[in-house]
Enzyme design. Structure first.
Site, mmCIF file in Angstrom:
data_model
loop_
_atom_site.group_PDB
_atom_site.id
_atom_site.type_symbol
_atom_site.label_atom_id
_atom_site.label_comp_id
_atom_site.label_asym_id
_atom_site.label_seq_id
_atom_site.Cartn_x
_atom_site.Cartn_y
_atom_site.Cartn_z
ATOM 1 N N LYS A 61 1.451 -7.965 -33.593
ATOM 2 C CA LYS A 61 1.324 -6.603 -33.109
ATOM 3 C C LYS A 61 2.438 -5.828 -33.780
ATOM 4 O O LYS A 61 2.064 -5.237 -34.942
ATOM 5 C CB LYS A 61 1.118 -6.236 -31.814
ATOM 6 C CG LYS A 61 0.550 -7.296 -30.926
ATOM 7 C CD LYS A 61 -1.088 -7.216 -31.383
ATOM 8 C CE LYS A 61 -2.014 -8.264 -30.663
ATOM 9 N NZ LYS A 61 -1.891 -8.512 -29.269
ATOM 10 N N ASP B 295 5.157 -7.794 -20.676
ATOM 11 C CA ASP B 295 4.629 -8.036 -21.827
ATOM 12 C C ASP B 295 4.649 -6.974 -22.620
ATOM 13 O O ASP B 295 4.023 -6.068 -22.345
ATOM 14 C CB ASP B 295 3.371 -8.720 -21.481
ATOM 15 C CG ASP B 295 2.329 -8.786 -22.559
ATOM 16 O OD1 ASP B 295 2.765 -8.784 -23.688
ATOM 17 O OD2 ASP B 295 1.256 -9.208 -22.324
ATOM 18 N N TRP C 214 -5.069 -6.862 -20.635
ATOM 19 C CA TRP C 214 -4.037 -8.034 -20.762
ATOM 20 C C TRP C 214 -3.229 -8.332 -19.751
ATOM 21 O O TRP C 214 -2.858 -9.546 -19.093
ATOM 22 C CB TRP C 214 -2.987 -7.631 -21.922
ATOM 23 C CG TRP C 214 -3.683 -7.836 -23.139
ATOM 24 C CD1 TRP C 214 -4.026 -6.846 -24.068
ATOM 25 C CD2 TRP C 214 -4.229 -8.992 -23.802
ATOM 26 N NE1 TRP C 214 -4.272 -7.290 -25.272
ATOM 27 C CE2 TRP C 214 -4.620 -8.780 -25.012
ATOM 28 C CE3 TRP C 214 -4.119 -10.330 -23.433
ATOM 29 C CZ2 TRP C 214 -5.149 -9.610 -25.999
ATOM 30 C CZ3 TRP C 214 -4.766 -11.264 -24.391
ATOM 31 C CH2 TRP C 214 -5.291 -10.856 -25.607
HETATM 32 C C1 LIG Z 1 -2.232 -9.534 -28.251
HETATM 33 C C2 LIG Z 1 -1.786 -9.338 -26.843
HETATM 34 C C3 LIG Z 1 -1.644 -10.790 -26.238
HETATM 35 C C4 LIG Z 1 -2.117 -11.972 -26.497
HETATM 36 O O1 LIG Z 1 -1.204 -12.468 -27.737
HETATM 37 P P1 LIG Z 1 -1.715 -14.007 -28.423
HETATM 38 O O2 LIG Z 1 -0.601 -14.120 -29.307
HETATM 39 O O3 LIG Z 1 -3.129 -13.947 -28.844
HETATM 40 O O4 LIG Z 1 -1.679 -14.906 -27.091
HETATM 41 C C5 LIG Z 1 -0.990 -10.478 -24.910
HETATM 42 N N1 LIG Z 1 -0.363 -9.278 -24.426
HETATM 43 C C6 LIG Z 1 -0.674 -8.146 -25.319
HETATM 44 C C7 LIG Z 1 -0.100 -6.674 -24.836
HETATM 45 C C8 LIG Z 1 -1.101 -8.180 -26.448
HETATM 46 O O5 LIG Z 1 -1.568 -7.059 -27.008
#
Ligand SMILES: *Cc1c(COP(=O)(O)O)cnc(C)c1O
Length: 360
Positions: free
Chosen positions: A196, A172, A102
């Protein structure tokens, strides 16, 4: 039909109590005489939900008054691009720390909007660790430093907040936000896709320090400007009202469960049980350095990859779903977010031991 023990990485399991309440309220929400999906986002009922959900989130994370909370759309991926648009000039540099897939994606999406540079990476070691913050080769003039607190695919997590001095720290936190208490004041921006560890996909929570909203470095449309969304209390355009509502229910559920300290304790116990089972077996393995192991996503591999399909099939028969590893790594992955009860992990490790006994 029974609900399974669900280890999906995302979209992921929601608390059953939340789903039951959403079902109960689906046709008539409160006194609206309609579903929450069917009413104006500018009406008093939805505005009250917006206000109260922010207040609950502020309480849960102990968000200081220096920081704004935005309920956004576009997934975390859109914000990979939107963050540089809002924080930097195109010819300015921004530092990226790469500890998994990511972080790599965030770095590449930033490319057109800022001079993104990698200031640390654990790619050479196959993302089995986080780069120690003392080794980051930072640019003191950088517009910001970006890192990924928990790498959902590689199962690698930072367990301490890095010190980056006065450069704004951007995180993030898509897959570990709300999993434990955290000092929000240390961050310039925290952002997380909801699917998540919060609620349903299509919603992004973004927590931003006030002074960063005043940066307006690039000529971008208002819809992309965080300051515009802040000014409109996240109602600049029609938000994802159902996703916002679900998150609001999850915040209430978290408060009822004892808040983030209680979650952290529960999450630690779940992860300990799973890692102990893996480490004590001669059959399962997890390659991540013990100090950087994720408490949320636990990738593991069978000694014989030829048994992967058998494992998944037998797990499914035991009502254990979502265990297939990410296509980049193969093997298995058990995601054990807030909504995963300890019992689910107990059933999983019993199954793993039994599977090893028969096939190991
Ligand atoms: C799932 C995830 C993303 C991407 O999320 P989207 O909603 O599909 O854009 C980005 N960063 C992390 C750490 C993730 O687990």
């Amino acid at each position: 039909m029974t609900r399974a023990f669900n280890f999906s990485a995302g979209p992921a399991a929601l608390p059953e109590a939340v789903l039951r309440q959403a079902r109960e309220e689906l046709l008539e929400w409160g006194s609206a005489r309609a579903s929450v999906m069917e009413i104006s986002h500018r009406g008093s009922a939805f505005m009250e939900l917006a206000r109260e959900s922010e207040s609950d989130l502020r309480q849960l994370l102990d968000i200081p008054s220096s920081h704004r909370v935005l309920f956004m759309q576009g997934g975390a991926t859109q914000h990979f691009a939107q963050i540089p648009m809002n924080l930097a000039r195109q010819n300015q540099s921004a530092d990226y720390v790469i500890s998994g897939a990511w972080g790599e994606k965030a770095f590449s999406e930033a490319g057109p909007h800022v001079q993104a540079r990698i200031c640390a990476s654990s790619a050479a070691g196959g993302f089995r660790d986080v780069p120690a913050s003392t080794d980051w080769k930072r640019d003191a003039q950088a517009a910001y430093v970006h890192y990924t607190t928990n790498e959902t695919i590689h199962g690698v997590q930072f367990h301490e907040i890095p010190d980056v001095g006065t450069v704004p720290l951007v995180a993030d936190m898509s897959s570990d936000i709300l999993s434990a208490p955290i000092d929000v004041s240390r961050f310039g921006i925290i952002y997380a896709g909801a699917q998540k560890n919060i609620g349903a996909s299509g919603l992004v929570i973004l927590i931003v320090r006030d002074d960063l909203l005043e940066r307006s470095p690039q000529p971008i449309a208002r819809i992309f400007k965080y300051a515009e969304h802040a000014k409109a209390d996240s109602l600049f355009n029609t938000p994802n009202t159902f996703g916002w509502y679900l998150s609001a229910l999850v915040f209430k559920w978290l408060k009822g469960e004892g808040g983030l300290a209680a979650m952290a304790e529960r999450n630690r116990r779940k992860a300990e049980l799973l890692y102990r089972t893996i480490d004590e077996s001669g059959f399962y393995s997890n390659p991540v350095n013990a100090t950087a192991r994720s408490l949320m996503n636990v990738p593991f591999f069978l000694a014989d990859a030829g048994l992967d399909q058998v494992f998944l099939k037998e797990a499914d028969a035991e009502n254990l779903i979502g265990l297939k590893g990410h296509r980049v790594l193969g093997g298995m992955r058990a995601s054990i977010y807030n909504a995963t009860p300890i019992q689910a992990v107990e059933v999983l490790v019993d199954f793993m031991r039994e599977f090893e006994r028969r096939h190991g």
